[in-house]
Scaffold this motif. Structure first.
Motif, PDB file in Angstrom:
ATOM      1  N   VAL A  11       1.292  -1.439  -0.432  1.00  0.00           N
ATOM      2  CA  VAL A  11      -0.119  -0.272   0.474  1.00  0.00           C
ATOM      3  C   VAL A  11       0.562   1.147   0.187  1.00  0.00           C
ATOM      4  O   VAL A  11       2.411   1.294   0.283  1.00  0.00           O
ATOM      5  CB  VAL A  11      -0.890   0.340   1.609  1.00  0.00           C
ATOM      6  N   GLN A  12       0.064   2.055  -0.163  1.00  0.00           N
ATOM      7  CA  GLN A  12       1.366   3.480  -0.285  1.00  0.00           C
ATOM      8  C   GLN A  12       0.542   4.149   1.074  1.00  0.00           C
ATOM      9  O   GLN A  12       0.087   3.840   1.822  1.00  0.00           O
ATOM     10  CB  GLN A  12       0.167   4.341  -1.673  1.00  0.00           C
ATOM     11  N   ALA A  13       1.685   5.221   1.542  1.00  0.00           N
ATOM     12  CA  ALA A  13       1.939   5.888   2.855  1.00  0.00           C
ATOM     13  C   ALA A  13       1.124   6.281   2.725  1.00  0.00           C
ATOM     14  O   ALA A  13       0.200   7.152   1.424  1.00  0.00           O
ATOM     15  CB  ALA A  13       3.067   6.562   2.918  1.00  0.00           C
ATOM     16  N   SER A  85      -2.900   5.618   8.795  1.00  0.00           N
ATOM     17  CA  SER A  85      -1.945   6.130   8.377  1.00  0.00           C
ATOM     18  C   SER A  85      -0.470   5.580   8.554  1.00  0.00           C
ATOM     19  O   SER A  85       0.186   5.991   8.868  1.00  0.00           O
ATOM     20  CB  SER A  85      -1.880   7.372   8.927  1.00  0.00           C
ATOM     21  N   LEU A  86      -0.544   4.000   7.188  1.00  0.00           N
ATOM     22  CA  LEU A  86       0.797   3.236   7.051  1.00  0.00           C
ATOM     23  C   LEU A  86       1.651   4.538   6.589  1.00  0.00           C
ATOM     24  O   LEU A  86       1.783   5.485   5.933  1.00  0.00           O
ATOM     25  CB  LEU A  86       0.129   2.467   6.564  1.00  0.00           C
ATOM     26  N   LYS A  87       3.039   3.765   7.082  1.00  0.00           N
ATOM     27  CA  LYS A  87       3.989   4.462   7.350  1.00  0.00           C
ATOM     28  C   LYS A  87       5.204   3.801   6.154  1.00  0.00           C
ATOM     29  O   LYS A  87       5.160   2.594   6.820  1.00  0.00           O
ATOM     30  CB  LYS A  87       4.610   6.082   8.371  1.00  0.00           C
ATOM     31  N   PRO A  88       6.142   3.931   5.668  1.00  0.00           N
ATOM     32  CA  PRO A  88       6.525   3.797   4.786  1.00  0.00           C
ATOM     33  C   PRO A  88       8.023   2.694   6.359  1.00  0.00           C
ATOM     34  O   PRO A  88       8.065   0.804   6.211  1.00  0.00           O
ATOM     35  CB  PRO A  88       7.934   4.184   4.427  1.00  0.00           C
ATOM     36  N   GLU A  89       7.806   2.993   7.019  1.00  0.00           N
ATOM     37  CA  GLU A  89       8.277   2.083   8.458  1.00  0.00           C
ATOM     38  C   GLU A  89       7.847   0.837   9.508  1.00  0.00           C
ATOM     39  O   GLU A  89       8.431   0.645   9.996  1.00  0.00           O
ATOM     40  CB  GLU A  89       9.285   3.287   9.571  1.00  0.00           C
ATOM     41  N   ASP A  90       6.840   2.013   8.569  1.00  0.00           N
ATOM     42  CA  ASP A  90       5.896  -0.021   9.303  1.00  0.00           C
ATOM     43  C   ASP A  90       5.804  -1.222   8.887  1.00  0.00           C
ATOM     44  O   ASP A  90       5.378  -1.975   8.738  1.00  0.00           O
ATOM     45  CB  ASP A  90       4.364   0.725   8.782  1.00  0.00           C
ATOM     46  N   THR A  91       6.903  -1.036   7.773  1.00  0.00           N
ATOM     47  CA  THR A  91       7.152  -1.823   6.642  1.00  0.00           C
ATOM     48  C   THR A  91       7.552  -3.426   7.601  1.00  0.00           C
ATOM     49  O   THR A  91       8.572  -2.660   7.966  1.00  0.00           O
ATOM     50  CB  THR A  91       8.099  -1.766   5.375  1.00  0.00           C
ATOM     51  N   GLY A 110       1.621 -17.327  14.551  1.00  0.00           N
ATOM     52  CA  GLY A 110       1.227 -17.740  13.188  1.00  0.00           C
ATOM     53  C   GLY A 110       2.668 -18.053  12.051  1.00  0.00           C
ATOM     54  O   GLY A 110       3.721 -17.190  12.880  1.00  0.00           O
ATOM     55  N   ARG A 111       2.915 -17.650  11.175  1.00  0.00           N
ATOM     56  CA  ARG A 111       3.458 -17.784   9.854  1.00  0.00           C
ATOM     57  C   ARG A 111       3.468 -16.301   9.710  1.00  0.00           C
ATOM     58  O   ARG A 111       4.397 -16.199   8.967  1.00  0.00           O
ATOM     59  CB  ARG A 111       3.318 -18.334   9.042  1.00  0.00           C
ATOM     60  N   GLY A 112       2.984 -15.408   9.759  1.00  0.00           N
ATOM     61  CA  GLY A 112       3.142 -14.044   9.227  1.00  0.00           C
ATOM     62  C   GLY A 112       3.111 -13.338   8.050  1.00  0.00           C
ATOM     63  O   GLY A 112       2.341 -14.363   7.222  1.00  0.00           O
ATOM     64  N   THR A 113       2.271 -11.990   8.269  1.00  0.00           N
ATOM     65  CA  THR A 113       1.669 -11.580   6.598  1.00  0.00           C
ATOM     66  C   THR A 113       2.838 -10.510   6.492  1.00  0.00           C
ATOM     67  O   THR A 113       2.574  -9.501   7.319  1.00  0.00           O
ATOM     68  CB  THR A 113      -0.328 -11.284   6.961  1.00  0.00           C
ATOM     69  N   GLN A 114       2.940 -10.611   4.825  1.00  0.00           N
ATOM     70  CA  GLN A 114       4.098  -9.212   4.863  1.00  0.00           C
ATOM     71  C   GLN A 114       2.832  -7.668   4.437  1.00  0.00           C
ATOM     72  O   GLN A 114       2.075  -8.119   3.828  1.00  0.00           O
ATOM     73  CB  GLN A 114       4.433  -9.647   3.451  1.00  0.00           C
ATOM     74  N   VAL A 115       3.906  -6.763   5.165  1.00  0.00           N
ATOM     75  CA  VAL A 115       3.434  -5.138   4.775  1.00  0.00           C
ATOM     76  C   VAL A 115       3.814  -4.944   4.224  1.00  0.00           C
ATOM     77  O   VAL A 115       4.931  -4.827   5.134  1.00  0.00           O
ATOM     78  CB  VAL A 115       2.359  -4.958   6.531  1.00  0.00           C
ATOM     79  N   THR A 116       4.275  -4.009   2.973  1.00  0.00           N
ATOM     80  CA  THR A 116       4.747  -3.102   2.529  1.00  0.00           C
ATOM     81  C   THR A 116       4.203  -1.718   2.317  1.00  0.00           C
ATOM     82  O   THR A 116       2.898  -1.582   1.882  1.00  0.00           O
ATOM     83  CB  THR A 116       5.446  -4.308   1.052  1.00  0.00           C
ATOM     84  N   VAL A 117       4.364  -0.706   3.011  1.00  0.00           N
ATOM     85  CA  VAL A 117       3.823   0.088   2.589  1.00  0.00           C
ATOM     86  C   VAL A 117       5.231   1.221   1.941  1.00  0.00           C
ATOM     87  O   VAL A 117       6.283   1.045   2.102  1.00  0.00           O
ATOM     88  CB  VAL A 117       4.113   1.311   3.149  1.00  0.00           C
ATOM     89  N   SER A 118       4.620   2.102   0.846  1.00  0.00           N
ATOM     90  CA  SER A 118       5.194   2.732  -0.087  1.00  0.00           C
ATOM     91  C   SER A 118       5.731   4.292   0.078  1.00  0.00           C
ATOM     92  O   SER A 118       4.105   4.690   0.340  1.00  0.00           O
ATOM     93  CB  SER A 118       5.283   2.632  -1.867  1.00  0.00           C
ATOM     94  N   SER A 119       6.069   4.849  -0.422  1.00  0.00           N
ATOM     95  CA  SER A 119       6.374   6.525  -0.039  1.00  0.00           C
ATOM     96  C   SER A 119       5.811   6.959  -1.086  1.00  0.00           C
ATOM     97  O   SER A 119       5.226   6.701  -2.013  1.00  0.00           O
ATOM     98  CB  SER A 119       8.043   6.545   0.489  1.00  0.00           C
TER      99      SER A 119
END
Length: 119
Positions: A11-13, A85-91, A110-119
Protein backbone atom coordinates in the motif's frame (compact mmCIF):
# COMPACT_ATOMS: atom_id res chain seq x y z
CA UNK A 1 -2.86 -25.08 17.15
CA UNK A 2 -2.89 -22.88 14.09
CA UNK A 3 -2.79 -19.12 13.81
CA UNK A 4 -3.38 -17.93 10.28
CA UNK A 5 -2.60 -14.28 9.63
CA UNK A 6 -3.91 -12.52 6.56
CA UNK A 7 -4.66 -9.10 5.16
CA UNK A 8 -1.18 -7.86 4.39
CA UNK A 9 -0.23 -6.25 1.12
CA UNK A 10 1.49 -3.41 -0.70
CA UNK A 11 0.00 0.00 0.00
CA UNK A 12 0.98 3.63 -0.25
CA UNK A 13 1.88 5.76 2.73
CA UNK A 14 -1.22 7.13 4.41
CA UNK A 15 -3.31 4.09 3.53
CA UNK A 16 -5.02 1.63 5.86
CA UNK A 17 -4.95 -2.13 6.21
CA UNK A 18 -6.72 -4.52 8.51
CA UNK A 19 -4.90 -7.67 9.45
CA UNK A 20 -6.77 -10.72 10.63
CA UNK A 21 -5.57 -13.75 12.52
CA UNK A 22 -7.81 -16.79 12.66
CA UNK A 23 -7.07 -19.26 15.44
CA UNK A 24 -7.92 -22.92 15.60
CA UNK A 25 -7.04 -25.83 17.85
CA UNK A 26 -7.26 -23.85 21.08
CA UNK A 27 -9.91 -22.36 23.32
CA UNK A 28 -9.53 -18.89 21.92
CA UNK A 29 -11.27 -17.10 24.77
CA UNK A 30 -8.67 -18.44 27.21
CA UNK A 31 -5.82 -16.70 25.43
CA UNK A 32 -4.51 -13.19 25.24
CA UNK A 33 -3.52 -12.32 21.70
CA UNK A 34 -0.69 -10.22 20.39
CA UNK A 35 0.64 -8.77 17.19
CA UNK A 36 4.35 -8.49 16.52
CA UNK A 37 6.34 -7.37 13.51
CA UNK A 38 9.78 -7.92 12.08
CA UNK A 39 11.35 -5.59 9.58
CA UNK A 40 14.23 -6.73 7.34
CA UNK A 41 17.46 -6.95 9.30
CA UNK A 42 15.76 -6.15 12.58
CA UNK A 43 14.55 -8.12 15.54
CA UNK A 44 10.93 -8.95 16.01
CA UNK A 45 9.14 -6.32 18.05
CA UNK A 46 5.90 -6.10 19.95
CA UNK A 47 3.09 -4.11 18.39
CA UNK A 48 -0.07 -4.66 20.41
CA UNK A 49 -1.90 -7.11 22.64
CA UNK A 50 -5.42 -7.71 23.84
CA UNK A 51 -6.70 -9.61 26.83
CA UNK A 52 -8.81 -12.68 26.37
CA UNK A 53 -12.09 -10.84 26.95
CA UNK A 54 -11.03 -7.78 24.96
CA UNK A 55 -11.29 -5.50 27.97
CA UNK A 56 -7.67 -4.41 28.06
CA UNK A 57 -5.29 -3.55 25.25
CA UNK A 58 -1.62 -2.59 25.16
CA UNK A 59 0.35 -0.90 22.43
CA UNK A 60 4.06 -0.73 21.82
CA UNK A 61 4.71 2.97 21.93
CA UNK A 62 3.93 6.24 20.25
CA UNK A 63 5.03 4.86 16.89
CA UNK A 64 1.81 2.84 16.60
CA UNK A 65 -0.44 4.10 19.36
CA UNK A 66 -3.17 6.24 17.88
CA UNK A 67 -2.75 4.69 14.44
CA UNK A 68 -3.17 0.98 15.15
CA UNK A 69 -6.11 -0.67 16.92
CA UNK A 70 -6.23 -4.25 18.10
CA UNK A 71 -9.56 -6.00 18.56
CA UNK A 72 -10.96 -9.50 18.72
CA UNK A 73 -14.09 -11.47 18.04
CA UNK A 74 -14.18 -14.51 20.29
CA UNK A 75 -17.19 -15.89 18.45
CA UNK A 76 -15.05 -16.04 15.29
CA UNK A 77 -11.78 -16.99 17.01
CA UNK A 78 -10.18 -14.05 15.29
CA UNK A 79 -8.01 -11.12 16.31
CA UNK A 80 -7.60 -8.03 14.19
CA UNK A 81 -5.13 -5.22 13.77
CA UNK A 82 -6.50 -2.12 12.13
CA UNK A 83 -3.62 -0.04 10.81
CA UNK A 84 -4.28 3.53 9.70
CA UNK A 85 -2.02 6.27 8.38
CA UNK A 86 0.57 3.71 7.42
CA UNK A 87 4.17 4.83 7.07
CA UNK A 88 7.11 3.27 5.19
CA UNK A 89 8.65 2.37 8.55
CA UNK A 90 5.64 0.12 9.23
CA UNK A 91 6.94 -2.21 6.51
CA UNK A 92 7.48 -5.62 8.09
CA UNK A 93 6.18 -9.13 8.40
CA UNK A 94 3.39 -9.07 10.95
CA UNK A 95 2.84 -12.05 13.22
CA UNK A 96 0.02 -12.92 15.56
CA UNK A 97 0.64 -14.90 18.72
CA UNK A 98 -1.30 -16.40 21.61
CA UNK A 99 -0.51 -16.76 25.27
CA UNK A 100 -2.39 -18.05 28.26
CA UNK A 101 -3.77 -15.21 30.32
CA UNK A 102 -1.54 -14.22 33.25
CA UNK A 103 1.57 -15.63 31.59
CA UNK A 104 4.36 -13.68 29.92
CA UNK A 105 5.43 -16.10 27.24
CA UNK A 106 3.61 -16.42 23.95
CA UNK A 107 3.01 -20.09 23.32
CA UNK A 108 1.81 -20.10 19.73
CA UNK A 109 2.81 -18.11 16.68
CA UNK A 110 1.39 -17.66 13.22
CA UNK A 111 3.43 -17.61 10.04
CA UNK A 112 3.11 -13.91 9.38
CA UNK A 113 1.75 -11.66 6.69
CA UNK A 114 3.82 -9.14 4.76
CA UNK A 115 2.96 -5.46 4.94
CA UNK A 116 4.83 -3.15 2.60
CA UNK A 117 4.25 0.58 2.66
CA UNK A 118 5.64 2.62 -0.21
CA UNK A 119 6.47 6.30 0.10
Amino acid sequence: VQLQASGGGLVQAGSSLRLSCAASGLTFSNYDMGWFRQAPGQEREFVASIQRNGAYTTYADSSVKGRFTISRDNAKNTVYLQMNSLKPEDTAVYYCAARKTYTAKYDYWGRGTQVTVSS
